[in-house]
Design an enzyme around this catalytic site. Sequence first.
Site, PDB file in Angstrom:
ATOM      1  N   THR A  62       0.844  -1.191   0.000  1.00  0.00           N
ATOM      2  CA  THR A  62       0.000   0.000   0.000  1.00  0.00           C
ATOM      3  C   THR A  62       0.883   1.246   0.000  1.00  0.00           C
ATOM      4  OG1 THR A  62      -1.909   1.025   1.070  1.00  0.00           O
ATOM      5  CG2 THR A  62      -0.373  -0.103   2.524  1.00  0.00           C
ATOM      6  N   LYS A  66       3.819   1.506  -3.830  1.00  0.00           N
ATOM      7  CA  LYS A  66       3.364   0.710  -4.981  1.00  0.00           C
ATOM      8  C   LYS A  66       4.288   0.846  -6.194  1.00  0.00           C
ATOM      9  CE  LYS A  66      -1.483   0.654  -3.643  1.00  0.00           C
ATOM     10  NZ  LYS A  66      -2.877   0.841  -4.062  1.00  0.00           N
ATOM     11  N   GLY A 127      -8.209  12.896 -11.252  1.00  0.00           N
ATOM     12  CA  GLY A 127      -6.897  12.637 -10.663  1.00  0.00           C
ATOM     13  C   GLY A 127      -5.986  11.974 -11.672  1.00  0.00           C
ATOM     14  N   GLY A 129      -2.700  10.786 -10.447  1.00  0.00           N
ATOM     15  CA  GLY A 129      -1.618  10.236  -9.636  1.00  0.00           C
ATOM     16  C   GLY A 129      -1.622   8.715  -9.691  1.00  0.00           C
ATOM     17  N   THR A 153      -3.643  19.719 -12.199  1.00  0.00           N
ATOM     18  CA  THR A 153      -2.450  20.003 -13.007  1.00  0.00           C
ATOM     19  C   THR A 153      -2.648  19.279 -14.335  1.00  0.00           C
ATOM     20  OG1 THR A 153      -1.246  19.847 -10.918  1.00  0.00           O
ATOM     21  CG2 THR A 153       0.086  20.012 -12.917  1.00  0.00           C
ATOM     22  N   LYS A 156      -0.281  16.621 -15.982  1.00  0.00           N
ATOM     23  CA  LYS A 156      -0.213  15.250 -15.471  1.00  0.00           C
ATOM     24  C   LYS A 156      -1.286  14.376 -16.111  1.00  0.00           C
ATOM     25  CE  LYS A 156       0.606  14.604 -10.995  1.00  0.00           C
ATOM     26  NZ  LYS A 156       0.504  14.904  -9.538  1.00  0.00           N
ATOM     27  N   GLY A 242     -15.256   3.642  -1.601  1.00  0.00           N
ATOM     28  CA  GLY A 242     -14.370   2.653  -2.219  1.00  0.00           C
ATOM     29  C   GLY A 242     -14.163   1.381  -1.411  1.00  0.00           C
TER      30      GLY A 242
HETATM   31  P1  ATR Z   1      -2.115   8.970  -5.411  1.00  0.00           P
HETATM   32  O1  ATR Z   1      -0.923   8.097  -5.635  1.00  0.00           O
HETATM   33  O2  ATR Z   1      -2.906   8.614  -4.191  1.00  0.00           O
HETATM   34  O3  ATR Z   1      -2.972   9.137  -6.614  1.00  0.00           O
HETATM   35  P2  ATR Z   1      -0.740  11.481  -5.847  1.00  0.00           P
HETATM   36  O4  ATR Z   1       0.144  10.877  -6.848  1.00  0.00           O
HETATM   37  O5  ATR Z   1      -0.177  12.446  -4.844  1.00  0.00           O
HETATM   38  O6  ATR Z   1      -1.473  10.377  -4.968  1.00  0.00           O
HETATM   39  O7  ATR Z   1      -1.943  12.168  -6.623  1.00  0.00           O
HETATM   40  C1  ATR Z   1      -2.956  12.834  -5.965  1.00  0.00           C
HETATM   41  C2  ATR Z   1      -3.982  13.285  -6.989  1.00  0.00           C
HETATM   42  O8  ATR Z   1      -5.019  13.995  -6.315  1.00  0.00           O
HETATM   43  C3  ATR Z   1      -3.432  14.218  -8.042  1.00  0.00           C
HETATM   44  O9  ATR Z   1      -4.105  13.995  -9.255  1.00  0.00           O
HETATM   45  C4  ATR Z   1      -3.772  15.586  -7.459  1.00  0.00           C
HETATM   46  O10 ATR Z   1      -3.864  16.623  -8.417  1.00  0.00           O
HETATM   47  P3  ATR Z   1      -2.509  17.405  -8.879  1.00  0.00           P
HETATM   48  O11 ATR Z   1      -1.814  16.463  -9.821  1.00  0.00           O
HETATM   49  O12 ATR Z   1      -3.007  18.616  -9.568  1.00  0.00           O
HETATM   50  O13 ATR Z   1      -1.728  17.676  -7.637  1.00  0.00           O
HETATM   51  C5  ATR Z   1      -5.131  15.295  -6.896  1.00  0.00           C
HETATM   52  N1  ATR Z   1      -5.556  16.249  -5.854  1.00  0.00           N
HETATM   53  C6  ATR Z   1      -5.127  16.314  -4.578  1.00  0.00           C
HETATM   54  N2  ATR Z   1      -5.777  17.293  -3.917  1.00  0.00           N
HETATM   55  C7  ATR Z   1      -6.642  17.873  -4.800  1.00  0.00           C
HETATM   56  C8  ATR Z   1      -7.609  18.926  -4.722  1.00  0.00           C
HETATM   57  N3  ATR Z   1      -7.816  19.599  -3.585  1.00  0.00           N
HETATM   58  N4  ATR Z   1      -8.311  19.225  -5.850  1.00  0.00           N
HETATM   59  C9  ATR Z   1      -8.119  18.539  -6.991  1.00  0.00           C
HETATM   60  N5  ATR Z   1      -7.227  17.537  -7.123  1.00  0.00           N
HETATM   61  C10 ATR Z   1      -6.504  17.191  -6.047  1.00  0.00           C
END
Ligand code: ATR
Length: 277
Positions: A62, A66, A127, A129, A153, A156, A242
């Site tokens: 986790t 990963k 998202g 990420g 962003t 990404k 989830g």
């Molecule tokens: P994970 O591995 O859990 O996906 P991560 O790689 O840190 O974690 O990615 C977090 C995701 O949540 C990203 O897509 C992030 O958007 P950014 O790429 O723009 O940072 C998104 N995220 C986190 N907080 C957010 C918020 N308040 N509003 C919109 N997107 C958010």
Amino acid sequence: MADKYAVIGNPVEHSLSPAIHAEFARATGQDIVYGKILAPLDGFRAAAFRFRDEGGKGLNVTLPFKHEAWHLAGQRSGFALAASAVNTLTFHGAEVIGDNTDGIGLVRDLTQNLRVPLRGRRVLLMGAGGASFGVVEPLLREQPELMVVANRTLEKAITLVGHFGQFQHYAAQGLVARSYEALAGSQFDLVINATSAGLANAMPPLPTGIFAPGAMAYDMVYAKRTPFMAFAQEQGARVSDGLGMLVEQAAEAFFIWRGVYPETRAAMAMLRRQMPK
Ligand code: ATR
């Protein structure tokens, strides 16, 4: 002697995986023990190999390991190949095999537990990420009409779409990246929140009117009602957390390790009883 498995992460204290796998083992009569390993942030590899050297047969991986687990695996199978992330490690002698069961867990929860078909539907994934990378390929293979990836962003999201370009033909209208602002006026049958925003009690800046009639809003977060879930409910969508994905990804890992597919309803009901309302 019982075969040894564990979940490895940081933090890992509140992981539900030991309870889920104990329930699967009980239900299928498999003789396993399943523990928790807190690995130091710079010590994933050493902790994983120590477990293997002490006779461990497999690990669920986790956050935040990963991607490191993907590098650790000498062989990557199934959805792990493209996901750049591994959540299930299997130790066969000197071989380390990496799988990713997160996406199949999500697809099973949607299609089998929640009865949300994906084929021919418009899907919005929020998202870009690690959580999104883990689920894109299995979602696309369900042949949605269209899959849009939105991210705060935008670059990404564009990178993610490029990374999975070879699978985009599964969706009739392909896989595309969008900013949240550019979603105004669009409607989706399924909106999946794979951002970490909910953990900070925030939500992505979704426009109103995004949910098609009868749409499902799915948040990968569990044990918490996120602002996205509340927004979706106000907008008239069906809402799910989830927890089902968590249980289904565990079932797939259990199957990889033990060759037996556990029934998931009992584990789900057990966890629901423990969840805050
Ligand atoms: P994970 O591995 O859990 O996906 P991560 O790689 O840190 O974690 O990615 C977090 C995701 O949540 C990203 O897509 C992030 O958007 P950014 O790429 O723009 O940072 C998104 N995220 C986190 N907080 C957010 C918020 N308040 N509003 C919109 N997107 C958010």
